[in-house]
Design a protein around this motif. Structure first.
Motif, PDB file in Angstrom:
ATOM      1  N   LYS A 152       0.804  -1.221   0.000  1.00 27.96           N
ATOM      2  CA  LYS A 152       0.000   0.000   0.000  1.00 27.96           C
ATOM      3  C   LYS A 152       0.831   1.263   0.000  1.00 27.96           C
ATOM      4  O   LYS A 152       0.495   2.245  -0.675  1.00 27.96           O
ATOM      5  N   PHE A 153       1.936   1.262   0.766  1.00 33.99           N
ATOM      6  CA  PHE A 153       2.716   2.485   0.935  1.00 33.99           C
ATOM      7  C   PHE A 153       4.103   2.421   0.319  1.00 33.99           C
ATOM      8  O   PHE A 153       4.882   3.356   0.457  1.00 33.99           O
ATOM      9  N   ASP A 154       4.412   1.306  -0.348  1.00 30.50           N
ATOM     10  CA  ASP A 154       5.739   1.134  -0.946  1.00 30.50           C
ATOM     11  C   ASP A 154       6.833   1.339   0.109  1.00 30.50           C
ATOM     12  O   ASP A 154       7.886   1.914  -0.161  1.00 30.50           O
ATOM     13  N   LEU A 155       6.555   0.846   1.312  1.00 31.83           N
ATOM     14  CA  LEU A 155       7.475   1.015   2.436  1.00 31.83           C
ATOM     15  C   LEU A 155       8.556  -0.068   2.390  1.00 31.83           C
ATOM     16  O   LEU A 155       8.272  -1.228   2.101  1.00 31.83           O
ATOM     17  N   ILE A 156       9.788   0.306   2.650  1.00 31.25           N
ATOM     18  CA  ILE A 156      10.890  -0.657   2.701  1.00 31.25           C
ATOM     19  C   ILE A 156      11.152  -1.006   4.157  1.00 31.25           C
ATOM     20  O   ILE A 156      11.546  -0.143   4.941  1.00 31.25           O
ATOM     21  N   PRO A 157      10.897  -2.269   4.552  1.00 34.64           N
ATOM     22  CA  PRO A 157      11.117  -2.658   5.948  1.00 34.64           C
ATOM     23  C   PRO A 157      12.577  -2.509   6.346  1.00 34.64           C
ATOM     24  O   PRO A 157      13.485  -2.595   5.517  1.00 34.64           O
ATOM     25  N   ARG A 158      12.803  -2.288   7.636  1.00 35.98           N
ATOM     26  CA  ARG A 158      14.155  -2.206   8.154  1.00 35.98           C
ATOM     27  C   ARG A 158      14.784  -3.590   8.236  1.00 35.98           C
ATOM     28  O   ARG A 158      14.105  -4.628   8.212  1.00 35.98           O
ATOM     29  N   GLU A 159      16.118  -3.584   8.354  1.00 33.40           N
ATOM     30  CA  GLU A 159      16.836  -4.848   8.524  1.00 33.40           C
ATOM     31  C   GLU A 159      16.352  -5.578   9.774  1.00 33.40           C
ATOM     32  O   GLU A 159      16.155  -6.790   9.764  1.00 33.40           O
ATOM     33  N   LYS A 160      16.117  -4.821  10.853  1.00 35.25           N
ATOM     34  CA  LYS A 160      15.676  -5.441  12.101  1.00 35.25           C
ATOM     35  C   LYS A 160      14.305  -6.062  11.943  1.00 35.25           C
ATOM     36  O   LYS A 160      14.000  -7.100  12.561  1.00 35.25           O
ATOM     37  N   THR A 161      13.456  -5.466  11.112  1.00 36.34           N
ATOM     38  CA  THR A 161      12.124  -6.021  10.873  1.00 36.34           C
ATOM     39  C   THR A 161      12.238  -7.404  10.249  1.00 36.34           C
ATOM     40  O   THR A 161      11.550  -8.354  10.671  1.00 36.34           O
ATOM     41  N   TYR A 162      13.098  -7.531   9.236  1.00 38.81           N
ATOM     42  CA  TYR A 162      13.308  -8.839   8.607  1.00 38.81           C
ATOM     43  C   TYR A 162      13.836  -9.855   9.624  1.00 38.81           C
ATOM     44  O   TYR A 162      13.398 -11.015   9.664  1.00 38.81           O
ATOM     45  N   GLU A 163      14.789  -9.438  10.437  1.00 42.88           N
ATOM     46  CA  GLU A 163      15.395 -10.361  11.408  1.00 42.88           C
ATOM     47  C   GLU A 163      14.363 -10.888  12.393  1.00 42.88           C
ATOM     48  O   GLU A 163      14.329 -12.088  12.694  1.00 42.88           O
ATOM     49  N   VAL A 164      13.506  -9.986  12.890  1.00 44.25           N
ATOM     50  CA  VAL A 164      12.484 -10.407  13.858  1.00 44.25           C
ATOM     51  C   VAL A 164      11.504 -11.375  13.207  1.00 44.25           C
ATOM     52  O   VAL A 164      11.124 -12.402  13.818  1.00 44.25           O
ATOM     53  N   LEU A 165      11.083 -11.106  11.980  1.00 45.54           N
ATOM     54  CA  LEU A 165      10.151 -11.995  11.284  1.00 45.54           C
ATOM     55  C   LEU A 165      10.780 -13.363  11.008  1.00 45.54           C
ATOM     56  O   LEU A 165      10.132 -14.408  11.190  1.00 45.54           O
ATOM     57  N   ILE A 166      12.032 -13.368  10.570  1.00 44.52           N
ATOM     58  CA  ILE A 166      12.719 -14.646  10.287  1.00 44.52           C
ATOM     59  C   ILE A 166      12.857 -15.456  11.560  1.00 44.52           C
ATOM     60  O   ILE A 166      12.626 -16.677  11.566  1.00 44.52           O
ATOM     61  N   LYS A 167      13.208 -14.812  12.657  1.00 44.69           N
ATOM     62  CA  LYS A 167      13.298 -15.529  13.935  1.00 44.69           C
ATOM     63  C   LYS A 167      11.959 -16.147  14.312  1.00 44.69           C
ATOM     64  O   LYS A 167      11.883 -17.294  14.767  1.00 44.69           O
ATOM     65  N   GLY A 168      10.880 -15.352  14.137  1.00 42.63           N
ATOM     66  CA  GLY A 168       9.553 -15.855  14.483  1.00 42.63           C
ATOM     67  C   GLY A 168       9.144 -17.033  13.619  1.00 42.63           C
ATOM     68  O   GLY A 168       8.601 -18.029  14.127  1.00 42.63           O
ATOM     69  N   LEU A 169       9.402 -16.958  12.311  1.00 42.67           N
ATOM     70  CA  LEU A 169       9.053 -18.058  11.408  1.00 42.67           C
ATOM     71  C   LEU A 169       9.864 -19.313  11.723  1.00 42.67           C
ATOM     72  O   LEU A 169       9.334 -20.433  11.727  1.00 42.67           O
ATOM     73  N   CYS A 170      11.150 -19.137  12.002  1.00 42.78           N
ATOM     74  CA  CYS A 170      12.000 -20.280  12.337  1.00 42.78           C
ATOM     75  C   CYS A 170      11.565 -20.926  13.649  1.00 42.78           C
ATOM     76  O   CYS A 170      11.574 -22.155  13.798  1.00 42.78           O
ATOM     77  N   PHE A 171      11.168 -20.099  14.607  1.00 43.35           N
ATOM     78  CA  PHE A 171      10.725 -20.631  15.896  1.00 43.35           C
ATOM     79  C   PHE A 171       9.468 -21.482  15.724  1.00 43.35           C
ATOM     80  O   PHE A 171       9.273 -22.482  16.419  1.00 43.35           O
ATOM     81  N   GLU A 172       8.613 -21.087  14.748  1.00 43.63           N
ATOM     82  CA  GLU A 172       7.394 -21.849  14.492  1.00 43.63           C
ATOM     83  C   GLU A 172       7.628 -22.995  13.520  1.00 43.63           C
ATOM     84  O   GLU A 172       6.691 -23.710  13.166  1.00 43.63           O
ATOM     85  N   GLY A 173       8.882 -23.167  13.070  1.00 45.64           N
ATOM     86  CA  GLY A 173       9.201 -24.269  12.167  1.00 45.64           C
ATOM     87  C   GLY A 173       8.819 -24.021  10.728  1.00 45.64           C
ATOM     88  O   GLY A 173       8.804 -24.960   9.918  1.00 45.64           O
ATOM     89  N   ARG A 174       8.549 -22.808  10.355  1.00 44.17           N
ATOM     90  CA  ARG A 174       8.140 -22.472   8.988  1.00 44.17           C
ATOM     91  C   ARG A 174       9.391 -22.072   8.188  1.00 44.17           C
ATOM     92  O   ARG A 174       9.575 -20.929   7.785  1.00 44.17           O
ATOM     93  N   MET A 175      10.237 -23.071   7.971  1.00 45.85           N
ATOM     94  CA  MET A 175      11.569 -22.813   7.430  1.00 45.85           C
ATOM     95  C   MET A 175      11.544 -22.345   5.979  1.00 45.85           C
ATOM     96  O   MET A 175      12.344 -21.488   5.583  1.00 45.85           O
ATOM     97  N   GLU A 176      10.638 -22.898   5.171  1.00 44.02           N
ATOM     98  CA  GLU A 176      10.571 -22.496   3.771  1.00 44.02           C
ATOM     99  C   GLU A 176      10.187 -21.017   3.644  1.00 44.02           C
ATOM    100  O   GLU A 176      10.771 -20.274   2.847  1.00 44.02           O
ATOM    101  N   GLU A 177       9.211 -20.606   4.449  1.00 43.91           N
ATOM    102  CA  GLU A 177       8.816 -19.197   4.423  1.00 43.91           C
ATOM    103  C   GLU A 177       9.945 -18.303   4.919  1.00 43.91           C
ATOM    104  O   GLU A 177      10.160 -17.197   4.397  1.00 43.91           O
ATOM    105  N   ALA A 178      10.664 -18.786   5.927  1.00 47.44           N
ATOM    106  CA  ALA A 178      11.785 -18.012   6.456  1.00 47.44           C
ATOM    107  C   ALA A 178      12.876 -17.855   5.403  1.00 47.44           C
ATOM    108  O   ALA A 178      13.489 -16.787   5.281  1.00 47.44           O
TER     109      ALA A 178
END
Length: 487
Positions: A412-438
């Motif tokens: 919607k806003f063409d916003l570029i997420p921060r590096e920390k945003t990606y890191e937090v999301l990847i950690k969350g996906l890995c913790f839930e075992g969603r490795m392909e999405e991570a």
């Protein structure tokens, strides 16, 4: 030295005492005849034939002095004079110098065509900076143009604000020193630029040299350290007084530099000279809010209301942000509701303050509601606000919701997420075992220019360990060693 320039040109900058620049008659008969012919064609010929006839009338072009003479005859036709100037430039018929630029600038100023005059001043400064004019006495193009404008002022019947335009052009080109010298020369003869011009110059000095230098210029230009009878004895004219915008600019610069005591001194000085406006209160409230002194901020708020001043969006955002910073979101919401009742439209900053406030107290549901309301109003969030929302949701185990927030913000806003945003999301996906999405998100992260660090590798290693995937675990640890990343 710069002050002597003006003194040798005139006893005062008032039109009746200006030194004449143009001779009343041209010694060269052919030149005078050319001027007369060109003026006749410009005034009497139709636009279709005018320019072709002009070209025939001056096959060898015209010199800057002749152009200035022609301009004098077009005082009451400023648009025609401007078209003629632009035509001579486009056809390379005149090698314009500062004198010819000054003549057209004066004419446009006389006609109150400020934007055109300003544009030509900028051009004259740029052209003068690129040429070596033997008639120029200063290394500064700004001072040379000022000198020329002074010489040609009276005959052109110009307007005083032409010097304000010159100072503005200097400031916009970040030429602070010449601006200061020009103002000093004007003030030395009892002529003052507009208060708004002085305010802009003081702000420019504050930003380039610091608040102390800007404050010194403020006191000098407004003659605050001179006795009134001394000013009268020297014949320096009426003293221009600072207005509320002067103090607002100085206070804002103090706030940006964290000079609280100086800022409060200026507040009391302003109260003795003029009436603060809503912005004045907002600037002082901002420093109290920054330091968590909300009691003082509220006193200012009440004082502003007692003065019958309606708070604007800056005022509301300031006090809402202050309460959110100390975690008093309930009080911030009260001001937010008051803001809506007063029909003051909230901005992205208003909502971001509230998001940060709810983030500080860990109220994820309230933060989500505020963020979604902000998005519905098409107010673009800052990347830091998105980062907070992602961290808050992931801390509560709502990783999928956080991922959707990011996708909507990007779409919607063409916003570029921060590096920390990606890191937090990847950690969350890995913790839930969603490795392909991570892995897909990690590839997107790299595509944005962010290289994975130990936190991201650690999240993948932990995720594969929980899945019992020893092969991927070994491969990742080997890759970490090869890239020199400490686990």
């Amino acid at each position: 030295m710069a002050i002597q320039v003006l003194e040798q040109f005139s006893q005062t900058l008032r039109p009746k005492a200006w030194t004449r620049f143009f001779s009343s008659s041209c010694s060269n008969h052919d030149s005078q005849s050319l001027v007369t012919n060109v003026v006749t064609i410009l005034i009497n010929h139709r636009s279709k034939s005018r320019w072709s006839n002009l070209r025939s009338a001056c096959p060898n072009g015209i010199d800057p002095h002749e152009f200035s003479q022609i301009t004098l005859h077009l005082k009451n036709k400023p648009q025609l004079a401007l078209r003629f100037f632009l035509w001579t430039k486009s056809k390379s018929l005149c090698h314009h110098n500062l004198a010819s630029y000054a003549s057209i600038v004066h004419l446009l100023a006389r006609a109150r065509l400020s934007s055109h005059a300003y544009h030509l001043i900028r051009t004259a400064l740029r052209v003068s900076d690129q040429t070596d004019d033997l008639n120029c006495r200063f290394a500064s193009p700004s001072l040379n143009l000022f000198e020329t404008l002074v010489k040609t002022y009276r005959d052109s019947g110009s307007a005083p604000f032409v010097f304000d335009l010159l100072i503005k052009a200097c400031l916009d080109s970040r030429k602070v020193d010449p601006s200061i010298e020009i103002v000093r020369m004007l003030l030395s003869r009892g002529i003052s630029p507009k208060v708004s011009t002085l305010n802009s110059l003081i702000t420019g000095v504050c930003r380039s040299r610091g608040v102390d230098a800007g404050y010194a210029i403020y006191r000098e230009f407004f003659r605050l350290d001179e006795e009134k009878n001394e000013i009268s004895r020297r014949g320096c004219g009426l003293r221009v007084t600072p207005n509320v915008h002067t103090y607002n600019e100085l206070m804002l610069c103090c706030y940006q530099d964290g000079l609280v005591e100086r800022m409060e001194e200026l507040w009391h000085e302003m109260r003795s000279n003029c009436k603060p406006n809503a912005y004045s209160y907002s600037v002082l409230m901002a420093i109290f809010c920054e330091e968590g002194r909300m009691g003082y901020a509220e006193k200012l708020w009440e004082e502003m209301k007692n003065e019958k001043m309606e708070p604007d969006v800056v005022s509301y955002n300031t006090i809402i942000g202050g309460f959110c910073k100390i975690g008093d979101v309930v009080r911030a919401e009260e001001f937010f509701r008051e803001m809506e009742l007063a029909s003051v439209e909230a901005t992205a900053s208003t909502y971001e303050h509230l998001v940060k406030g709810y983030f500080s107290v860990g109220d994820v549901d309230a933060a989500v509601l505020v963020y979604e309301d902000m998005s519905r109003r098409d107010l673009r969030p800052d990347a830091s606000t998105l980062d907070m929302m992602v961290r808050l949701l992931c801390d509560k185990g709502r990783v999928q919701e956080a991922l959707e927030f990011v996708r909507r913000a990007v779409s919607k806003f063409d916003l570029i997420p921060r590096e920390k945003t990606y890191e937090v999301l990847i950690k969350g996906l890995c913790f839930e075992g969603r490795m392909e999405e991570a892995l897909k998100l990690q590839a997107e992260m790299v595509g944005k220019g962010f290289q994975p660090k130990s936190e991201v590798y650690g999240a993948f290693v932990d995720g594969y360990i929980r899945q019992g995937n020893e092969e991927m675990t070994r491969a990742l640890r080997k890759e970490m060693l090869q890239n020199g990343i400490q686990s």
